[in-house]
Scaffold this motif. Structure first.
Motif, PDB file in Angstrom:
ATOM      1  N   ILE A   1       0.837  -1.197   0.000  1.00 34.62           N
ATOM      2  CA  ILE A   1       0.000   0.000   0.000  1.00 34.62           C
ATOM      3  C   ILE A   1       0.872   1.248   0.000  1.00 34.62           C
ATOM      4  O   ILE A   1       0.640   2.183  -0.769  1.00 34.62           O
TER       5      ILE A   1
ATOM      6  N   VAL B   1       2.574   1.661  -3.492  1.00 36.03           N
ATOM      7  CA  VAL B   1       1.664   2.026  -4.577  1.00 36.03           C
ATOM      8  C   VAL B   1       1.071   3.413  -4.353  1.00 36.03           C
ATOM      9  O   VAL B   1       0.987   4.220  -5.278  1.00 36.03           O
TER      10      VAL B   1
ATOM     11  N   LEU C   1     -11.301   3.932   4.295  1.00 33.23           N
ATOM     12  CA  LEU C   1     -11.874   4.967   3.424  1.00 33.23           C
ATOM     13  C   LEU C   1     -10.781   5.866   2.855  1.00 33.23           C
ATOM     14  O   LEU C   1     -10.793   6.194   1.663  1.00 33.23           O
TER      15      LEU C   1
ATOM     16  N   LEU D   1      -7.758   5.104   2.343  1.00 35.73           N
ATOM     17  CA  LEU D   1      -7.055   4.301   1.345  1.00 35.73           C
ATOM     18  C   LEU D   1      -7.780   4.344  -0.001  1.00 35.73           C
ATOM     19  O   LEU D   1      -7.190   4.638  -1.049  1.00 35.73           O
ATOM     20  N   ILE D   2      -9.079   4.072   0.038  1.00 37.87           N
ATOM     21  CA  ILE D   2      -9.858   4.015  -1.209  1.00 37.87           C
ATOM     22  C   ILE D   2      -9.868   5.386  -1.876  1.00 37.87           C
ATOM     23  O   ILE D   2      -9.612   5.517  -3.079  1.00 37.87           O
TER      24      ILE D   2
ATOM     25  N   ILE E   1      -6.507   6.444  -3.520  1.00 37.33           N
ATOM     26  CA  ILE E   1      -6.156   5.796  -4.787  1.00 37.33           C
ATOM     27  C   ILE E   1      -7.123   6.221  -5.885  1.00 37.33           C
ATOM     28  O   ILE E   1      -6.747   6.297  -7.059  1.00 37.33           O
ATOM     29  N   LEU E   2      -8.367   6.544  -5.512  1.00 38.04           N
ATOM     30  CA  LEU E   2      -9.304   7.016  -6.542  1.00 38.04           C
ATOM     31  C   LEU E   2      -8.902   8.395  -7.042  1.00 38.04           C
ATOM     32  O   LEU E   2      -8.999   8.694  -8.229  1.00 38.04           O
TER      33      LEU E   2
ATOM     34  N   ARG F   1      -5.741   9.883  -6.677  1.00 35.24           N
ATOM     35  CA  ARG F   1      -4.408   9.872  -7.306  1.00 35.24           C
ATOM     36  C   ARG F   1      -4.098   8.452  -7.745  1.00 35.24           C
ATOM     37  O   ARG F   1      -3.397   7.719  -7.062  1.00 35.24           O
ATOM     38  N   ARG F   2      -4.634   8.073  -8.893  1.00 43.26           N
ATOM     39  CA  ARG F   2      -4.470   6.686  -9.315  1.00 43.26           C
ATOM     40  C   ARG F   2      -3.026   6.350  -9.661  1.00 43.26           C
ATOM     41  O   ARG F   2      -2.639   5.192  -9.663  1.00 43.26           O
ATOM     42  N   GLN F   3      -2.198   7.341  -9.938  1.00 43.02           N
ATOM     43  CA  GLN F   3      -0.783   7.061 -10.194  1.00 43.02           C
ATOM     44  C   GLN F   3      -0.004   7.036  -8.890  1.00 43.02           C
ATOM     45  O   GLN F   3       1.217   6.963  -8.884  1.00 43.02           O
TER      46      GLN F   3
ATOM     47  N   ILE G   1       0.548   9.130  -5.039  1.00 48.60           N
ATOM     48  CA  ILE G   1       0.613  10.548  -4.689  1.00 48.60           C
ATOM     49  C   ILE G   1       1.662  11.266  -5.525  1.00 48.60           C
ATOM     50  O   ILE G   1       1.462  12.383  -5.982  1.00 48.60           O
ATOM     51  N   PHE G   2       2.777  10.597  -5.767  1.00 49.90           N
ATOM     52  CA  PHE G   2       3.844  11.264  -6.519  1.00 49.90           C
ATOM     53  C   PHE G   2       3.941  10.796  -7.968  1.00 49.90           C
ATOM     54  O   PHE G   2       4.710  11.350  -8.741  1.00 49.90           O
TER      55      PHE G   2
ATOM     56  N   LYS H   1       7.188  10.769  -9.980  1.00 48.00           N
ATOM     57  CA  LYS H   1       8.055  11.957  -9.947  1.00 48.00           C
ATOM     58  C   LYS H   1       8.968  11.904  -8.727  1.00 48.00           C
ATOM     59  O   LYS H   1       8.729  11.185  -7.780  1.00 48.00           O
TER      60      LYS H   1
ATOM     61  N   LEU I   1       4.081   4.413 -17.570  1.00 51.18           N
ATOM     62  CA  LEU I   1       3.218   3.892 -16.499  1.00 51.18           C
ATOM     63  C   LEU I   1       1.752   4.085 -16.828  1.00 51.18           C
ATOM     64  O   LEU I   1       0.889   3.404 -16.305  1.00 51.18           O
TER      65      LEU I   1
END
Lengths: 386, 331, 294
Positions: free
Chosen positions: B249, B252, B294, B296-297, B300-301, B303-305, B307-308, B311, B329
């Protein structure tokens, strides 16, 4: 470059939030320690897969607190600060550090499982804060690895060897058992501890262990090991695990045609156990609900009235731990952990399960009750000491 | 050339300033022992997560058994310290090296067969390895009683402090950075992007994957070694598959192929779990798991890439840079 | 010999249980290539709703199962809509993290006091367990029911995927979303449908699981879910018969190691065998080996 700035702001926000948070925590501590408040931390698994154990302990403590007059003991207001360890030693360590250094508690009730209590006990000893664990049975909770006593740490439950020894004795003498089989959860120190002592003592007493099998705590299907045990036809099947696991095992054991008498430990004491499946089984416990002592009768009634169900052993021991602590606060009229420690060490108290005092290792001295599940009821059999 | 030294200088100065700042805050009590502990834990997670970052984020090898390597490191380092603990700092360094080497070695041994597998199948194989390690640790006391088996191991000296953790983390960050921007690191990235193509241009894919995996596992072992000297009790349950998910987690959410992301997310993640205690207060203690899920979900929704998203902070990147690593990516 | 046959039957029951969950896993994976980690928790919800249906709400148990299927199907569709659809064209790992989040959410959420509560509940079976003794080997009616259900599910899924229009749509979607859309397939609807079916299967699995192992609690889905997923991978994930085959093998391996080698080392040996099988067949037993396109 623009992105970097954005990121830098993000990092700054996180760090300043963390610093602010720690600052706030200190301010709170400063405002409340001025009055006559004794803070008591409760460490229990209040979320995760053994949440139900933690809730029971917390219910027991809450009930004890609600019985105080205005929530006060003498001149002191008792403030309970519960925290969740998710049954994870790392979280328990973090939480204990928080309770001790940030909330400045005088005493900790907890943790519930031994793997959480061991690191907490080390911190309690290091910072000289009183700790009473309601339910952690591992010897290492009150002793360090060299066998030296952590003198700020007490427990109100039996230690692993105690129950295993009594169970072995009961199986040999009262049940006239010649052979026994043992099933234990290899990832759980409580069941490993009880089973090892039982095996040793049962064989020392002339019995024969015909099978010793393990499972893991997420298993629900025990048919492989039970089918292996069935043809060996043991007199006794020792199941030293908590109620939810033994309910499943017992049912499947009968399905596999195992006729042995079931025998277990205080983990069985719960209204949620499958009483039909356990029928005829004996277990070692702290007290009997049939015990005419007013403390016991009162306790069961009070708990039933407040929470709508019978107390399990976790709730009873949570209550007992709080009783011991409150008595110590009452007699010393102080929140100083060192005074409380001395008071508890020399205390004799009519607690809920028995009249108890503490031995040199911080363990309670109390007799063990043998209880049988019979026709959906707990029936008292006898009291025993090892 | 001038700019490169500039960057290194910037980094060194930044690190020293941060260290001094933290040190002052700890000695003056602004950071009390509790937040100090959380900080230490966040640095441990950082080190372990950088290991998984190399394995998964940069080389694309899906591992669901990372916590097992942390556990191997923790146990071997802890055991070493318990046996040879009398030499103070020297034995601590020894313990960390032992943890690192042992976890790396196990990573190498398990990597040789399983790295031939692809994506989800590799995930399952490493997950299975995690289970094997759990069983081994549960029964370890039958061979070496000091390890304690299911009862857990106590008595590891609690010698890790800010200096140890901070500078180890710093060294690991620099090492990882150097690795990633080396020829080998480039080879790793090429494997992540397209293994066949990497093979075609002459990258020895198996050797590279194995090297990255071993390195990543060694970092996990280092994290484990530090863990064993920061927490007074370790037990096999601390290194189960759910903990492997935690590392996954972090990596990613930080953004695959971003060291900065891994570091920041690891620290943020550790502080989030503890911070929720304060936000929720005693009335809502049992909501912690729900809120965490929540967050977590939603993260990722949004910032699907991650947080960074591939970069890096500028100072973590050496000067010569041909192509943005995150370009592929998005596929 | 009898005890060996008995162990085979024990393993069969365990394997069939895994198969009940693995089928749902593999169908979702086969269509959109996502490891739906929340599947085990949908299975848990199914067990709870089914049990509460026939014990507390007074429904006859077949009706309770249908209610539970409906609830889980709806839940599956909602989860897909909220947590997976926005990530459909993101890297696969993003959806996996989202799935882990959903899984935690369902577990911690349902252990809250006003949802299901954290307690371990003893399940009263809706029908009596009958044990037949065939020459020293005992078989229960529950085992027969489970086996029948698994076979029905397997045939139903094979029929659905290979003989119906929606099945054709699912297969199309599994190849290429854009191409499917060009062919006139409603991709969103097809994926929703896949989740609905998969979750409804999980509900039946949950109810049956609770009948076979009569206990339910909010975290009951983790391990069966993980084992079933492992079994699906072993069989070749995405392959419907592979899920059943993998599950049966897992069941036998676990039972046989516990029975004849060592119950202490069961998981270690079971997973070591799994790794070995994967090394020999890197795409699972029935999985088609992927041709590298250059």
């Amino acid at each position: 470059m623009r992105f970097n700035r954005w990121v830098a702001i993000f990092v700054l926000v996180i760090f300043s939030a963390a610093i602010l948070l720690s600052g706030c925590g200190q301010k709170q501590a400063a405002t409340t320690t001025g009055e006559n408040v004794i803070k008591v931390g409760v460490i229990a698994p209040l979320s995760g897969d053994v949440k139900t154990f933690g809730e029971s302990v917390k219910n027991g403590v809450d009930l004890a607190v609600s019985e105080l007059k205005d929530g006060k003991l003498g001149n002191f207001k008792i403030e309970v600060i519960p925290g969740d360890d998710r049954n994870d030693p790392k979280e328990a360590t973090n939480l204990a550090t928080k309770l001790i250094t940030e909330d400045k508690v005088s005493a900790i009730i907890g943790a519930v499982t031994s793997k959480c209590s061991i690191p907490v006990s080390q911190l309690a000893q290091q910072y000289k804060v009183l700790m009473i664990t309601p339910t952690s049975t591992a010897e290492k909770v009150t002793l360090d690895e060299n066998g030296k006593r952590k003198d700020y740490v007490f427990r109100v439950c039996f230690i692993d060897p105690f129950q295993g020894t009594v169970a072995a004795k009961f199986a040999l003498n009262d049940l006239q058992a010649k052979t026994a089989a043992v099933l234990y959860d290899q990832g759980n120190d409580y069941t490993v501890g009880l089973s090892e002592v039982f095996k040793k003592d049962f064989e020392a007493g002339g019995g024969k262990i015909v099978a010793s099998e393990s499972y893991t705590n997420q298993d629900t299907d025990f048919s492989a090991i039970l089918s292996k045990i069935a043809p060996k036809n043991p007199d006794v099947l020792y199941l030293p695990d908590y109620y939810q696991k033994v309910s499943l095992i017992a049912k499947q054991a009968r399905d596999k045609g195992i006729k042995a008498v079931f025998l277990g430990g205080d983990g069985w004491d719960s209204p949620s156990i499958d009483q039909a499946a356990m029928n005829g089984g004996y277990f070692t416990n702290h007290y009997s609900v049939e015990d005419p002592r007013p403390q016991v009768q009162d306790w069961v009634k009070k708990y039933q009235a407040k929470y709508g169900k019978r107390p399990d052993s976790f709730a009873t021991l949570g209550y007992e731990a709080a009783q011991v602590l409150f008595k110590a606060i009452e007699t010393t009229n102080s929140g100083d952990p060192t005074k409380l420690r001395d008071a508890i060490q020399n205390m004799t108290i009519e607690a809920v399960t028995a009249k108890i005092s503490f031995d040199k290792n911080g363990n309670p001295v109390k007799p063990l009750a043998i209880i049988q599940y019979k026709d959906n009821k707990q029936v008292f059999v006898k009291k025993m000491t090892p | 050339m001038f700019q490169k030294t500039n960057k290194m200088l910037l980094m060194v100065i930044g690190a020293v300033v941060l260290y001094v700042l933290l040190k002052i805050m700890i000695t003056t009590g602004v950071i009390n022992p509790y937040w100090q502990r959380v900080l230490f834990y966040s640095l441990i997670v950082t080190i372990g997560a950088l290991g998984l970052g190399i394995i998964y984020g940069f080389t694309g090898q899906f591992s669901l058994g990372h916590a097992a390597f942390v556990g191997l490191g923790a146990y071997s380092a802890g055991y070493f310290s318990k046996t040879f603990g009398q030499y103070g700092g020297l034995s601590f360094i020894g313990a960390l090296l032992v943890g690192m080497v042992f976890a790396g070695l196990m990573g190498f041994l398990i990597g040789v067969p399983v790295l031939r597998l692809k994506s989800d199948y590799l995930g399952i194989a490493t997950l299975g390895f995690g289970f094997i390690v759990k069983v081994a640790l549960d029964n370890a006391d039958k061979i070496i009683p000091e390890l304690g088996g299911a009862r857990g191991m106590v008595g590891t000296p609690q010698v890790a402090n800010l200096e140890w953790l901070f500078f180890t983390a710093l060294i690991v960050i620099v090492l990882t950075r150097n690795f990633i921007f080396s020829t080998y690191g480039r080879a790793c990235t090429s494997i992540r992007e397209d293994e066949t193509a990497a093979d075609m241009i002459g990258v020895n894919t198996f050797k590279t994957k194995l090297m990255a995996f071993t390195f990543g596992c060694a970092l996990a072992g280092l994290g484990g070694g530090l863990y064993a000297h920061t927490y007074p009790f370790i037990c096999p349950g601390d290194f189960y598959f759910l903990q492997s998910f935690d590392y996954l987690i972090v990596v990613v959410l930080g953004g695959l192929g971003s060291m900065t992301g891994t570091v920041v997310t690891a620290i943020g993640w550790a502080f989030l779990l503890e911070g929720l205690r304060f936000v929720l207060g005693p009335q809502f203690v049992d909501f912690r798991g729900v809120i965490y899920a929540l967050i977590l979900i939603i993260t990722i929704l949004v910032r699907r890439q991650g947080i960074f998203g591939g970069k890096e902070f500028g100072f973590l990147v050496p000067q010569v840079r041909r192509e943005k690593p995150d370009a592929a990516l998005r596929g | 010999m009898e005890s060996f046959i008995q162990q085979v039957i024990n393993g069969l029951q365990l394997g069939l249980m895994y198969a009940l969950i693995a089928l749902g896993y593999t169908m979702v994976y086969g269509t959109i290539g996502l490891i739906n980690f929340a599947h085990g928790d949908v299975f848990m919800i199914g067990a709870f709703v089914g049990y509460l249906g026939y014990s507390s709400w007074g429904l006859p148990w077949p009706v309770a199962i249908i209610v539970s299927m409906a609830v889980c199907a709806a839940l599956g569709v909602i989860i897909e809509r909220i947590a997976y659809r926005p990530l459909r064209y993101a890297p696969k790992i993003a959806a996996l993290i989202s799935a882990i989040g959903v899984s935690f959410f369902l577990e911690y959420g349902s252990s809250l006091k006003f949802i299901f509560g954290p307690d371990y509940r003893v399940v009263q079976r809706p029908f009596r367990s009958i044990t037949w003794n065939l020459g020293g080997v005992s078989i229960t009616n529950i085992q027969v029911v489970i086996m029948a259900v698994v076979i029905i599910f397997l045939l139903f899924l094979l029929f659905l995927v290979f003989k119906t229009k929606i099945g054709a749509a699912m297969r199309t979607v599994s190849f290429d979303h854009d191409a499917a859309r060009l062919m006139g397939v409603d991709v969103d609807k097809t994926i929703s449908f896949t989740f609905a079916i998969g979750s409804a299967l999980a509900a039946v699995g949950g109810v049956l699981y609770a009948i076979a192992y009569p206990q339910i609690y909010p975290f009951m889905g983790i391990m069966p879910g993980l084992k079933a997923f492992t079994a699906a991978v072993l069989g070749g994930i995405g392959q419907i018969p592979g899920a059943v085959l993998g599950s049966l093998i897992m069941g036998q391996v676990e039972t046989m190691t516990a029975a004849y080698i060592s119950s202490q080392l069961r998981d270690a040996i079971a997973f070591a065998i799994l790794i070995l099988v994967l090394l020999i067949r890197p795409s699972g037993i029935l999985g088609r080996s992927q041709q590298e396109k250059i």
